[in-house]
Enzyme design. Structure first.
Site, PDB file in Angstrom:
ATOM      1  N   HIS A 205      73.160  11.037  71.351  1.00  0.00           N
ATOM      2  CA  HIS A 205      72.893  12.383  70.839  1.00  0.00           C
ATOM      3  C   HIS A 205      71.661  12.958  71.508  1.00  0.00           C
ATOM      4  CE1 HIS A 205      72.274  15.719  68.056  1.00  0.00           C
ATOM      5  NE2 HIS A 205      73.566  15.587  67.811  1.00  0.00           N
TER       6      HIS A 205
ATOM      7  N   ASP B 225      81.048  12.508  65.929  1.00  0.00           N
ATOM      8  CA  ASP B 225      82.421  12.587  66.429  1.00  0.00           C
ATOM      9  C   ASP B 225      83.194  11.270  66.380  1.00  0.00           C
ATOM     10  OD1 ASP B 225      82.750  15.287  67.057  1.00  0.00           O
ATOM     11  OD2 ASP B 225      81.580  15.080  68.896  1.00  0.00           O
TER      12      ASP B 225
HETATM   13  C1  LIG Z   1      78.957  17.068  67.871  1.00  0.00           C
HETATM   14  C2  LIG Z   1      78.304  16.769  69.114  1.00  0.00           C
HETATM   15  O1  LIG Z   1      78.277  17.570  69.994  1.00  0.00           O
HETATM   16  S1  LIG Z   1      77.600  15.253  69.229  1.00  0.00           S
HETATM   17  C3  LIG Z   1      77.681  14.871  70.947  1.00  0.00           C
HETATM   18  C4  LIG Z   1      79.079  14.615  71.376  1.00  0.00           C
HETATM   19  N1  LIG Z   1      79.133  14.156  72.755  1.00  0.00           N
HETATM   20  C5  LIG Z   1      79.458  12.915  73.110  1.00  0.00           C
HETATM   21  O2  LIG Z   1      79.745  12.051  72.310  1.00  0.00           O
HETATM   22  C6  LIG Z   1      79.494  12.646  74.594  1.00  0.00           C
HETATM   23  C7  LIG Z   1      78.814  11.323  74.945  1.00  0.00           C
HETATM   24  N2  LIG Z   1      77.381  11.437  74.810  1.00  0.00           N
HETATM   25  C8  LIG Z   1      76.625  12.046  75.773  1.00  0.00           C
HETATM   26  O3  LIG Z   1      77.124  12.475  76.820  1.00  0.00           O
HETATM   27  C9  LIG Z   1      75.151  12.194  75.517  1.00  0.00           C
HETATM   28  O4  LIG Z   1      74.694  11.171  74.658  1.00  0.00           O
HETATM   29  C10 LIG Z   1      74.800  13.578  74.917  1.00  0.00           C
HETATM   30  C11 LIG Z   1      75.392  14.705  75.761  1.00  0.00           C
HETATM   31  C12 LIG Z   1      75.343  13.695  73.501  1.00  0.00           C
HETATM   32  C13 LIG Z   1      73.290  13.702  74.848  1.00  0.00           C
HETATM   33  O5  LIG Z   1      72.829  13.756  76.154  1.00  0.00           O
HETATM   34  P1  LIG Z   1      71.307  13.454  76.540  1.00  0.00           P
HETATM   35  O6  LIG Z   1      70.403  14.030  75.517  1.00  0.00           O
HETATM   36  O7  LIG Z   1      71.127  13.866  77.940  1.00  0.00           O
HETATM   37  O8  LIG Z   1      71.295  11.866  76.421  1.00  0.00           O
HETATM   38  P2  LIG Z   1      70.053  10.886  76.470  1.00  0.00           P
HETATM   39  O9  LIG Z   1      68.842  11.559  77.036  1.00  0.00           O
HETATM   40  O10 LIG Z   1      69.932  10.252  75.138  1.00  0.00           O
HETATM   41  O11 LIG Z   1      70.551   9.794  77.500  1.00  0.00           O
HETATM   42  C14 LIG Z   1      69.783   8.651  77.752  1.00  0.00           C
HETATM   43  C15 LIG Z   1      70.539   7.729  78.648  1.00  0.00           C
HETATM   44  O12 LIG Z   1      71.639   7.164  77.936  1.00  0.00           O
HETATM   45  C16 LIG Z   1      72.843   7.409  78.625  1.00  0.00           C
HETATM   46  N3  LIG Z   1      73.863   7.771  77.661  1.00  0.00           N
HETATM   47  C17 LIG Z   1      73.720   8.691  76.667  1.00  0.00           C
HETATM   48  N4  LIG Z   1      74.868   8.773  75.988  1.00  0.00           N
HETATM   49  C18 LIG Z   1      75.724   7.892  76.546  1.00  0.00           C
HETATM   50  C19 LIG Z   1      77.055   7.546  76.289  1.00  0.00           C
HETATM   51  N5  LIG Z   1      77.737   8.124  75.316  1.00  0.00           N
HETATM   52  N6  LIG Z   1      77.635   6.606  77.059  1.00  0.00           N
HETATM   53  C20 LIG Z   1      76.967   6.002  78.051  1.00  0.00           C
HETATM   54  N7  LIG Z   1      75.688   6.306  78.362  1.00  0.00           N
HETATM   55  C21 LIG Z   1      75.093   7.249  77.610  1.00  0.00           C
HETATM   56  C22 LIG Z   1      72.555   8.615  79.504  1.00  0.00           C
HETATM   57  O13 LIG Z   1      73.445   8.658  80.616  1.00  0.00           O
HETATM   58  C23 LIG Z   1      71.130   8.375  79.889  1.00  0.00           C
HETATM   59  O14 LIG Z   1      71.104   7.428  80.914  1.00  0.00           O
HETATM   60  P3  LIG Z   1      70.176   7.683  82.212  1.00  0.00           P
HETATM   61  O15 LIG Z   1      68.778   7.817  81.653  1.00  0.00           O
HETATM   62  O16 LIG Z   1      70.423   6.469  83.031  1.00  0.00           O
HETATM   63  O17 LIG Z   1      70.693   8.961  82.796  1.00  0.00           O
HETATM   64  O1  LIG Z   2      73.153  19.089  67.999  1.00  0.00           O
HETATM   65  C1  LIG Z   2      73.774  18.816  69.034  1.00  0.00           C
HETATM   66  O2  LIG Z   2      73.236  18.691  70.159  1.00  0.00           O
HETATM   67  C2  LIG Z   2      75.227  18.598  69.011  1.00  0.00           C
HETATM   68  C3  LIG Z   2      75.896  19.066  67.762  1.00  0.00           C
HETATM   69  O3  LIG Z   2      76.291  20.209  67.646  1.00  0.00           O
HETATM   70  C4  LIG Z   2      76.049  18.135  66.675  1.00  0.00           C
HETATM   71  O4  LIG Z   2      75.618  16.983  66.792  1.00  0.00           O
HETATM   72  O5  LIG Z   2      76.647  18.520  65.640  1.00  0.00           O
END
Ligand SMILES: CC(=O)SCCNC(=O)CCNC(=O)[C@H](O)C(C)(C)COP(=O)(O)OP(=O)(O)OC[C@H]1O[C@@H](n2cnc3c(N)ncnc32)[C@H](O)[C@@H]1OP(=O)(O)O
Ligand SMILES: O=C([O-])CC(=O)C(=O)O
Length: 375
Positions: free
Chosen positions: A260, A311
């Protein structure tokens, strides 16, 4: 605690405005809507109480609630022109595109002529969105023209009734309340921010919601629940899930439904939806997908200290209720529209156009050359 880099790319950690709607991760992992804890709301409230709270600033009393429910119920039916457009959208379209087009068409047919009408249009969208997706789905997949009204008073049960054509299992109706509450609001997430940017130009409410739907569609945001389902349904059993995840992590693939942008050690919505997924697995009569999901959670924490976001367990929970995977993210829209539009109202009430700056990384000043003289 997992260290999280703040600042820099993605505007992470930067304050981009004020809100009285929601706190995210204020004590590391908490979530409140107008001061109410999310677990309290998800355990005790109905979704429409929370929608009212977000829209009108307080939990409704009995008569306010009954009036709100009957207003929403009276705004469900779709105009014939909108149904005609929905019938023309191809079957292989993404349901999120259907939602986006549905709202856009509604904006053409029922334009917000003045901001003083905003509440009326917002209630109309909240009431009509389940009908938009179900009408299209039933027409395109089954050749049926359904009624977009039902006897169900809640939005979640109304959606399930239109989807199945049957009376709704009361357990599913309760699960939908919890799910819609969990998804309703989340501060300055990407789709809400898109809605606020649009609102800051003094655009109309349908444009704000259209911008938000397009932003929620992506797999890094709302689309993750569908992507998580696509992943877990491929796993044969928990051991296969563990082995496959280890391979994906070794290949540095993103695992959908984990991590997240704000929370550091857990997403408070996960415990709630996981409990529902567990209960719904029993009702479904086959716990294997729940057990696979649990193993994914264990492996991701053990290997990467990554936790399930809102999710991940939504995927199995929706599946156990018989909801087709492509409709997962549209359900998110039915809920988050309440948060988006509450933010639009907040932006409008204290507006300045949102226009940040960029750090220039392009070439120095260039001399223009006529086209014939260029290499
Ligand atoms: C309702 C919502 O919208 S909730 C979010 C739904 N999205 C997802 O589930 C998609 C999968 N998750 C992700 O892509 C990311 O965790 C996000 C987009 C939610 C957040 O992104 P960021 O804030 O950039 O992540 P964060 O800074 O915590 O990442 C830290 C590290 O963990 C890694 N990482 C974060 N999430 C994941 C994941 N789900 N799988 C594998 N690696 C991950 C990143 O690639 C990053 O690695 P790096 O430093 O080598 O590049
Ligand atoms: O807050 C965020 O970045 C993503 C989002 O909408 C949620 O987690 O519900």
């Amino acid at each position: 605690m997992v260290d999280k880099k703040i600042g820099g790319a993605g505007l992470r950690g930067q304050v981009a405005g004020e809100t009285a709607l929601c706190t995210v991760g204020q004590e590391g992992s908490g979530l409140t809507y107008r001061g109410y804890d999310i677990s309290d709301l998800a355990d005790h409230a109905e979704f429409e109480e929370v929608a009212y709270l977000l829209q009108y600033g307080k939990l409704p009393n009995r008569s306010e609630y009954d009036n709100y429910l009957s207003r929403l119920k009276s705004k469900r039916c779709l105009p014939v022109e909108l149904k005609e457009v929905l019938e023309k959208i191809p079957t292989n379209s993404h349901p999120m595109d259907v939602m986006r087009t549905g709202v856009s068409v509604l904006g053409n047919l029922e334009e917000e002529a003045s901001f003083s009408e905003q509440d009326d249009h917002i209630e109309r969208m909240v009431a009509a969105l389940p009908g938009i997706i179900c009408y299209w789905y039933q027409f395109c997949y089954h050749g049926r023209r359904i009624e977009t009204d039902s006897d169900e008073s809640s939005i979640g049960a109304h959606f399930l009734a239109m989807l199945t054509g049957k009376s709704v299992n009361p357990l599913f109706a309760k699960a939908m309340h919890a799910s819609l509450i969990l998804y309703a609001e989340h501060e300055f997430n990407a789709s809400t921010f898109a809605a606020r940017v649009c609102a800051s130009t003094l655009s109309d409410i349908h444009s704000c919601v259209t911008a938000a739907i397009g932003t929620l569609r992506g797999p890094l945001h709302g689309g993750a629940n569908e992507a998580a389902m696509a992943m877990i349904e491929k796993f044969r059993d928990p051991d296969d899930a563990e082995q496959s995840l280890m391979g994906m992590l070794a290949r540095k693939e993103k695992i959908m439904g984990f991590g997240h942008a704000v929370y550091r050690e857990s997403d408070p919505r996960n415990a709630v939806i996981k409990k529902w997924s567990d209960k719904l697995a029993d009702e479904y009569g086959d716990r294997s997908l729940f057990e696979i999901s649990q193993r994914c959670e264990e492996v991701m924490w053990r290997e990467k200290k990554l936790f399930c976001n809102a999710d991940f367990f939504h995927a199995s929970a929706y599946h156990f209720m018989g909801i087709p995977t492509p409709l997962f993210t549209p359900i998110f829209v039915m809920s988050r529209v309440t948060g988006w539009t509450a933010h639009v109202k907040e932006q409008r009430a204290n507006n300045r156009i949102i226009r940040p700056s960029a750090e220039y990384t392009g070439p120095n000043l260039q001399t223009y050359q006529p086209i014939e003289e260029r290499d």
